[in-house]
Motif scaffolding. Structure first.
Motif, short mmCIF file in Angstrom:
data_model
loop_
_atom_site.label_atom_id
_atom_site.label_comp_id
_atom_site.label_asym_id
_atom_site.label_seq_id
_atom_site.Cartn_x
_atom_site.Cartn_y
_atom_site.Cartn_z
N PRO A 266 0.81 -1.23 0.00
CA PRO A 266 0.00 0.00 0.00
C PRO A 266 0.83 1.27 0.00
CG PRO A 266 -0.88 -1.59 1.56
CD PRO A 266 0.46 -2.14 1.11
N ASN A 267 2.01 1.23 0.68
CA ASN A 267 2.86 2.42 0.69
C ASN A 267 3.49 2.72 -0.66
OD1 ASN A 267 2.41 2.90 3.43
ND2 ASN A 267 4.11 1.56 4.06
N GLY A 268 3.44 1.79 -1.58
CA GLY A 268 4.00 2.02 -2.90
C GLY A 268 2.97 2.43 -3.94
N GLU A 269 1.72 2.42 -3.53
CA GLU A 269 0.66 2.87 -4.47
C GLU A 269 0.64 4.41 -4.51
OE1 GLU A 269 -2.92 1.15 -3.12
OE2 GLU A 269 -2.29 -0.94 -3.55
N VAL A 270 0.71 4.91 -5.74
CA VAL A 270 0.82 6.37 -5.95
C VAL A 270 -0.49 6.92 -6.51
CG1 VAL A 270 2.05 8.22 -7.13
CG2 VAL A 270 3.30 6.17 -6.35
N SER A 271 -0.90 8.03 -5.99
CA SER A 271 -2.05 8.78 -6.54
C SER A 271 -1.60 10.19 -6.91
CB SER A 271 -3.17 8.85 -5.50
OG SER A 271 -2.75 9.53 -4.33
N TYR A 272 -2.24 10.75 -7.96
CA TYR A 272 -1.83 12.06 -8.49
C TYR A 272 -2.91 13.10 -8.17
CZ TYR A 272 1.32 9.11 -11.20
OH TYR A 272 2.24 8.19 -11.59
N SER A 273 -2.45 14.29 -7.94
CA SER A 273 -3.39 15.40 -7.69
C SER A 273 -2.72 16.72 -8.07
CB SER A 273 -3.81 15.43 -6.22
OG SER A 273 -2.69 15.65 -5.38
#
Length: 815
Positions: A266-273
């Protein structure tokens, strides 16, 4: 319960029977102390305190009975209990108590309204005394945390006004108004959290109202900073570049970004904003979960030529990396030139020189390059042009002669177009008035005028109107008419005519006589009201029209006062024999002078006729012995005027072959009026000289008898032809005119004393003329016509006729 119901019914019946005599309103603030005076009810209702006592005044109300009481002794309303507006009405406004005061004997009802006004007696308050948050130290800047709203029971200005948050090292306060009037309170992270530096953060949220003095309420906020993972996401590029055409459709993908995180799970999942603080950018662009940058708003090159989008990549542990995207906006020609009027003239004189500035304006096109290059032009062929003073600044100036009389107003349309493809343009229409200059003189409708007026006119009558127009305007076109000084037959023209200065109406000053003046000329000047004035002249010819105001004048036969003139017709005269000719003239002109002749009366109408055009009297049958010697003809001469005028002449005709026969018949002709009027004088005179007259008459009669006998013998043996006689210088061409074309002189010479002497006639007036003069006492003599010497004889026939003229003068006594 039964007792209460009876009381309610009783008061309802009272209200239905009593008349409402008045209504009074009072206003008091809340929280007044017990026993405070609400209002003087007796004074405000106009009642005596005694009436309150005698009428057993009391208060009836369905609400507020525990708050208000009536003091009948003082006539005032008093507070029974302290009033709290918030507990009584909450947020309802206005807050009021409704009372009724009832009096008896007689029964009266008064309505009382007591309004309770708010005071700042409540401070803002929070439901909870504290609020706790747990926030990871990797929380991104701009993260929002909703806070509790405060409540203030007061209303209006005393209600809740604002919030404050302290300290502001890591968080700031954001207050957003909502549709229901309340405010949304949020805490925004504006500085990163670091658990290693500060694990617990304490904040104080304060709510204040707008009252005076100001009151406030607080709540404590505790933030616990959580630890995060060790690896943060990393973007593949520090700066991304993209380009988009302005006005592109929503949903267009600009570019894609990518970030990687070394952590797993989970700590490697990236989200963009989009992490920019500029709301406008976040409203225009967004990033999907897979890193695609998508257009969600509108892009306008004129508002922003490029955009810088700050983006953030964050893992589930709160670690993040940032990058930016530079988006260049490509211009398209989507803006028309904007024309701004800086200064303009609404009106200029028509004699303005070339280059006169009419309008100054600027033109701006927000597009770039050729899309923003502007050219301006004027539509239509008008005397104006556009010049450029500097970039984007223009002047509209005159480029030709102006003439208000040709064009008093110009609608100038200025069109400015850019050089884009396709080209866009804007237009503005300017209205310019051309003011008048006195550069046109008055112009008459005609180069000359002829006016006509009938003679015998009424002085002051309007004859004719001259009219001049001036192409100028207003005062410069106001024309005045002036009669120029001149003379007619040595008399000023102003004594003949006058002219109205405003209307140009010509009036006759005097009454004209066609026989005295037939026409005359004068000049009229038209002058405008300009400065200096301009003028023009015109000639008016006044023609006097004839009116049938003169009757015909009979020239022949001459009507003598005391003598009887007779034309002699032999009994041997054939049909068509010319007895004589009535000669008349009329000083009028035209058809008013056309004369016609008509036989009005005659002794024997079957014997004579009169030529209707030439006035010749001829026989219409053979003369017989039965015809009377004395024939009287009344000839009327009429002109052709409307109405016609006439003259009457008496023609005496003697139908006889010898003078004695004529004398015996014509001795009965009536004497003239003068003689009859003096008959009395003659009678008196006759008494004195009767003897003398008897002897004289006897001698005369004997002499006449002898003379007539001798004359008849001479005439009988002469065998002279009967030739009609025409008056001297008379010429009747074709026998149609009936008027004289030359001037005739008729001369009758008598002795100084006609009562005693014979009559003498130097010139003949007819071929055979008998003149009976009662005033003469001489003897009858036969006289041969004398030979006339003519300056210009008309013909030998006329000379021969004149030689044969005879005049016989027969004079006889008064009795």
């Amino acid at each position: 319960m039964e007792t209460v119901s009876r009381q309610v019914l009783f008061f309802i019946s009272v209200l239905s029977l009593a008349s409402v005599l008045g209504q009074v309103s009072f206003s008091i603030p809340e929280e007044m102390s017990k026993g405070s005076v609400v209002g003087n009810i007796a004074r405000d209702l106009g009642l005596d305190v005694k009436r309150l006592k005698s009428g057993k005044a009391r208060i009836f109300t369905s609400d507020g009975a525990e708050y208000i009481e009536l003091s009948r002794e003082r006539g005032v309303l008093l507070l029974k209990e302290r009033i709290d507006r918030e507990s009584l009405c909450r947020q309802t406004t206005p807050c009021a108590l409704h009372l009724q005061i009832i009096l008896e004997n007689p029964m009266e009802l008064f309505r009382i309204t007591v309004e309770i006004t708010d005071i700042n007696d409540n401070s803002p308050s929070f439901k909870n005394d504290e609020k706790r948050f747990e926030i990871s130290e990797s929380a991104i800047i701009g993260s929002k945390f909703v806070l509790e709203r405060a409540v203030d029971a007061d209303i209006g200005i005393n209600g809740l006004k604002n919030y404050t948050l302290k300290p502001t090292d890591n968080f700031v306060l954001k207050i957003e108004g909502q549709a229901d009037g309340n405010k949304k309170v949020e805490m925004i992270l504006h500085r990163p959290l670091d658990r290693e530096k500060e694990e617990q953060i304490s904040l104080l949220l304060t709510a204040v109202d707008g009252g005076d003095p100001q009151m406030s309420g607080t709540v404590k906020i505790y933030v616990t900073v959580l630890d995060a993972n060790d690896n943060a996401p990393v973007f593949t590029q520090s700066v991304y570049k993209a380009a988009i055409t302005e006005n592109s459709h929503k949903g267009t993908t600009l570019t894609s970004v990518s970030a990687s995180d070394a952590d797993k799970g989970p700590n490697g999942e990236v989200s963009y904003s989009v992490s920019t603080t500029m709301d406008s950018v976040s409203d225009i662009f967004t990033i999907s979960e897979n890193g695609e940058v998508i257009l969600v708003g509108e892009v306008d090159f004129e508002k922003a030529k490029y955009y810088q989008i700050d983006i953030e990549a964050q893992d589930n542990g709160g670690l993040s990396d940032s990058s930016k995207i530079i988006v260049d906006v490509i211009d398209i020609n989507d803006n028309k030139p904007v024309i701004s009027i800086l200064s303009k003239s609404d009106s200029i004189p028509e004699d303005s020189p070339h280059g006169t500035v009419i309008v100054m304006f600027s033109v701006f096109d927000p597009d770039s390059s050729n899309n923003g290059q502007v050219n301006c032009r004027i539509n239509g062929n008008i005397p104006f042009t556009i010049i450029t003073s500097s970039n984007d600044f223009y002047s509209l100036v005159t480029d030709g002669d102006l003439d208000r009389e040709r064009a008093s107003e110009y609608n100038i349309t200025v069109t400015c177009s850019d050089e884009g493809v396709p080209s866009l343009s804007s237009s503005v229409t300017l209205t310019l008035q051309i003011s008048d200059v006195n550069d046109n003189e008055p112009v008459f409708e005609r180069s000359s005028y002829e006016a006509y007026i009938v003679e015998n006119n009424t002085p002051g009558v309007s004859v004719f109107t001259v009219r001049a127009t001036d192409a100028d305007w207003n005062q410069n076109a106001r024309v005045s008419y002036i009669l120029e000084d001149s003379s007619v037959n040595g008399v000023p023209v102003s004594s003949y005519v006058s002219i109205s200065a405003d209307s140009g109406v010509i009036h006759a000053v005097r009454s004209f006589d066609y026989e005295q003046i037939k026409d005359f000329h004068f000049r009229v000047k038209a002058q405008d009201g300009g400065s200096p004035p301009l003028s023009s002249n015109v000639t008016v010819k006044m023609m006097i029209q004839d009116q049938n105001d003169n009757p015909p004048q009979v020239l022949y036969p001459v009507q003598t006062g005391g003598s009887v003139v007779a034309e002699m017709v032999p009994r041997s005269a054939d049909v068509g024999y010319l007895v004589t000719k009535v000669v008349a003239v009329d000083v009028d002109s035209g058809q008013n002078a056309w004369l016609s002749y008509k036989l009005q009366k005659a002794t024997d109408r079957a014997l004579f006729e009169v030529g209707s055009q030439n006035g010749e009297i001829r026989t219409i049958r053979q003369v017989s012995d039965k015809d009377a010697v004395k024939q009287g003809l009344s000839v009327i001469v009429e002109d052709n005027g409307q109405p016609s005028r006439s003259a009457t002449v008496i023609v005496n005709v003697a139908v006889a072959d010898s003078f004695p026969e004529v004398l015996s018949e014509f001795s009965d002709f009536p004497h003239d009026k003068e003689y009859n009027d003096n008959l009395t004088f003659y009678l008196v005179l006759a008494l004195a000289v009767v003897s003398f007259l008897f002897i004289t008459c006897l001698v005369v009669i004997i002499s006449v008898k002898i003379y007539r006998w001798r004359q008849s013998r001479i005439l009988y043996h002469s065998n002279l032809p009967v030739i009609p006689y025409y008056p001297p210088r008379y010429s009747d061409t074709l026998g149609t005119t009936g008027t004289l074309q030359h001037v005739y002189n008729y001369e009758v010479c008598r002795t100084t004393d006609s009562r005693k002497s014979d009559c003498k006639f130097d010139r003949a007036s007819s071929q055979n003329v008998l003149i009976m003069d009662p005033s003469c006492s001489g003897t009858m003599q036969r006289m041969q016509s004398e030979k006339r010497i003519l300056d210009e004889p008309d013909s030998p026939l006329e000379v021969s006729l004149i030689k044969q003229n005879m005049i016989v003068s027969i004079c006889y006594g008064a009795y």
